[in-house]
Design a protein around this motif. Structure first.
Motif, short mmCIF file in Angstrom:
data_model
loop_
_atom_site.label_atom_id
_atom_site.label_comp_id
_atom_site.label_asym_id
_atom_site.label_seq_id
_atom_site.Cartn_x
_atom_site.Cartn_y
_atom_site.Cartn_z
N UNK A 86 90.90 28.58 30.91
CA UNK A 86 91.19 27.57 30.61
C UNK A 86 91.38 26.17 31.45
N UNK A 87 92.31 27.17 32.20
CA UNK A 87 93.67 26.42 32.47
C UNK A 87 93.32 25.78 33.90
N UNK A 88 91.58 26.42 34.61
CA UNK A 88 91.40 25.83 36.30
C UNK A 88 91.89 23.95 35.85
N UNK A 89 91.10 23.36 35.17
CA UNK A 89 91.05 21.71 35.42
C UNK A 89 92.81 21.32 34.29
N UNK A 90 93.28 21.41 34.04
CA UNK A 90 94.56 20.75 33.83
C UNK A 90 94.44 19.50 32.86
N UNK A 91 94.46 19.32 31.52
CA UNK A 91 94.60 18.01 30.93
C UNK A 91 95.57 17.76 30.71
N UNK A 92 96.59 18.65 30.63
CA UNK A 92 98.31 18.70 30.43
C UNK A 92 98.75 19.23 31.19
N UNK A 93 99.64 18.68 31.73
CA UNK A 93 100.71 20.02 32.81
C UNK A 93 101.99 19.34 32.76
N UNK A 94 103.72 20.46 32.27
CA UNK A 94 104.09 20.13 32.25
C UNK A 94 104.66 18.90 31.82
N UNK A 95 103.93 18.61 30.49
CA UNK A 95 104.33 16.85 29.72
C UNK A 95 103.73 16.12 30.86
N UNK A 96 103.26 16.24 31.65
CA UNK A 96 102.56 14.86 31.96
C UNK A 96 100.59 14.82 31.72
N UNK A 97 100.43 14.16 30.47
CA UNK A 97 98.72 14.20 30.75
C UNK A 97 97.84 13.80 31.56
N UNK A 98 97.00 13.80 32.08
CA UNK A 98 96.13 13.76 33.17
C UNK A 98 95.05 12.72 33.27
N UNK A 99 95.32 11.53 33.19
CA UNK A 99 93.96 10.84 32.11
C UNK A 99 92.74 11.09 33.04
N UNK A 100 92.63 11.36 34.70
CA UNK A 100 91.11 11.86 34.95
C UNK A 100 90.73 12.75 35.32
N UNK A 101 91.51 13.73 34.02
CA UNK A 101 90.57 14.84 33.39
C UNK A 101 90.67 14.61 32.09
N UNK A 102 90.76 13.53 31.75
CA UNK A 102 90.62 13.42 30.14
C UNK A 102 89.31 12.28 30.14
N UNK A 103 88.63 12.27 29.16
CA UNK A 103 87.43 13.89 28.76
C UNK A 103 86.60 14.39 30.26
N UNK A 104 86.57 15.48 30.27
CA UNK A 104 86.12 16.51 31.30
C UNK A 104 84.48 16.69 30.96
N UNK A 105 84.13 15.50 31.36
CA UNK A 105 82.33 16.40 31.47
C UNK A 105 81.80 17.45 32.09
N UNK A 106 80.67 18.35 31.77
CA UNK A 106 80.68 19.24 31.90
C UNK A 106 79.93 19.31 33.60
N UNK A 107 78.90 18.22 33.63
CA UNK A 107 79.13 17.85 34.93
C UNK A 107 80.03 17.66 36.01
N UNK A 108 81.40 17.07 35.93
CA UNK A 108 81.91 16.81 36.89
C UNK A 108 82.74 18.07 37.03
N UNK A 109 83.37 19.13 35.61
CA UNK A 109 83.86 20.54 35.67
C UNK A 109 83.24 20.81 37.04
N UNK A 110 81.70 20.86 37.20
CA UNK A 110 80.75 21.67 38.00
C UNK A 110 80.82 21.09 39.06
N UNK A 111 80.89 20.40 39.29
CA UNK A 111 81.05 19.20 40.59
C UNK A 111 82.52 19.50 41.43
#
Length: 264
Positions: A86-111
């Motif tokens: 579940x931490x393969x692609x982080x939405x939040x990392x040490x207090x930093x929200x990562x806008x480009x990973x939120x949301x994470x569509x299944x197609x983008x995850x697979x890409x």
């Protein structure tokens, strides 16, 4: 340096030693911009392992062995995780929200898995096979990482830590050699536990039975050229001595503390 999912550092393939640096770089493909993050976030450990690329390159030069460097930021996708982690692609990392990973569509995850994660691991597999073929023996694999001097507000006392799961062959002499220096505080599976299912060491070493170790150096100690030179000079003769042990180059499975290997 043009973007690539991995970078190869040349060295003699017949020495039976491969260096890896999963989190060497903080690069992103142009199409991803900055994932919506301000530039200063890419100076932090959340983007890459500070000091690891120059340390790995210096070790490869001193030992005359090849290395594989991860070519992308861990914010894009973390090469040192299993594909099902579940931490393969982080939405939040040490207090930093990562806008480009939120949301994470299944197609983008697979890409990201297909375009970046798998090419890096294919390059690692190819390098291990190349060194095995050239040396005629099972390679020793050493992975280089770095960790922050503080976690939250708590100082971390270790100068370096050696992470491992169950195979002690490279780990025990590495820890002993570092601990021989009374100035060093050396962690055994600190500041993290090395038993992480389907991570890089699991995929490429534990399952096939290759001797290995993951070295974590505290980031403030390798943040400049002088620190890199010091730690490369410290580690190179230790790794060279370990690599000279014939038992290191025997395929031997020790299993994993994470469960049966057959489940992979």
């Amino acid at each position: 340096m043009p973007f690539s999912p991995f970078h190869l550092v040349p060295g003699s393939n017949d020495k039976g030693l491969v260096l890896l640096a999963d989190h060497a770089r903080r690069d992103l493909p142009e199409e991803y911009g900055s994932l919506g993050l301000p530039p200063q976030q890419f100076e932090r450990h959340i983007a890459y392992d500070i000091g690891v690329e120059p340390l790995t390159r210096k070790l490869a030069e001193m030992l005359d062995v090849p290395a594989v460097l991860g070519g992308f930021s861990r914010l894009l996708i973390d090469p040192n995780r299993g594909e099902d982690d579940p931490t393969l692609i982080m939405r939040l990392s040490d207090g930093a929200v990562i806008p480009g990973n939120n949301p994470m569509p299944a197609a983008e995850h697979q890409k990201r898995v297909t375009d970046f994660y798998r090419p890096y691991h294919a390059a690692v597999s190819a390098m291990i096979d190349r060194v095995a073929g050239a040396s005629g023996k099972a390679p020793l694999v050493i992975s280089i990482h770095s960790f922050t001097a503080f976690w939250k507000t708590a100082p971390r006392p270790w100068h370096a830590g050696i992470l491992w799961d169950s195979d002690p062959r490279a780990v025990m002499p590495l820890i002993a050699a570092l601990q021989a220096d009374p100035q060093l505080v050396v962690g055994d599976n600190e500041p993290y536990d090395g038993a992480l299912r389907n991570d890089t060491m699991f995929k490429h070493c534990i399952v096939p039975g290759l001797a290995h170790a993951l070295i974590e150096v505290r980031q403030d100690l390798i943040a400049d050229e002088a620190g890199v030179e010091e730690w490369a000079g410290r580690l190179a003769p230790i790794l060279d001595a370990i690599n000279a042990d014939p038992d290191i180059h025997v395929i031997r499975q020790y299993g994993s503390r994470t469960g049966p290997l057959e489940e992979v």
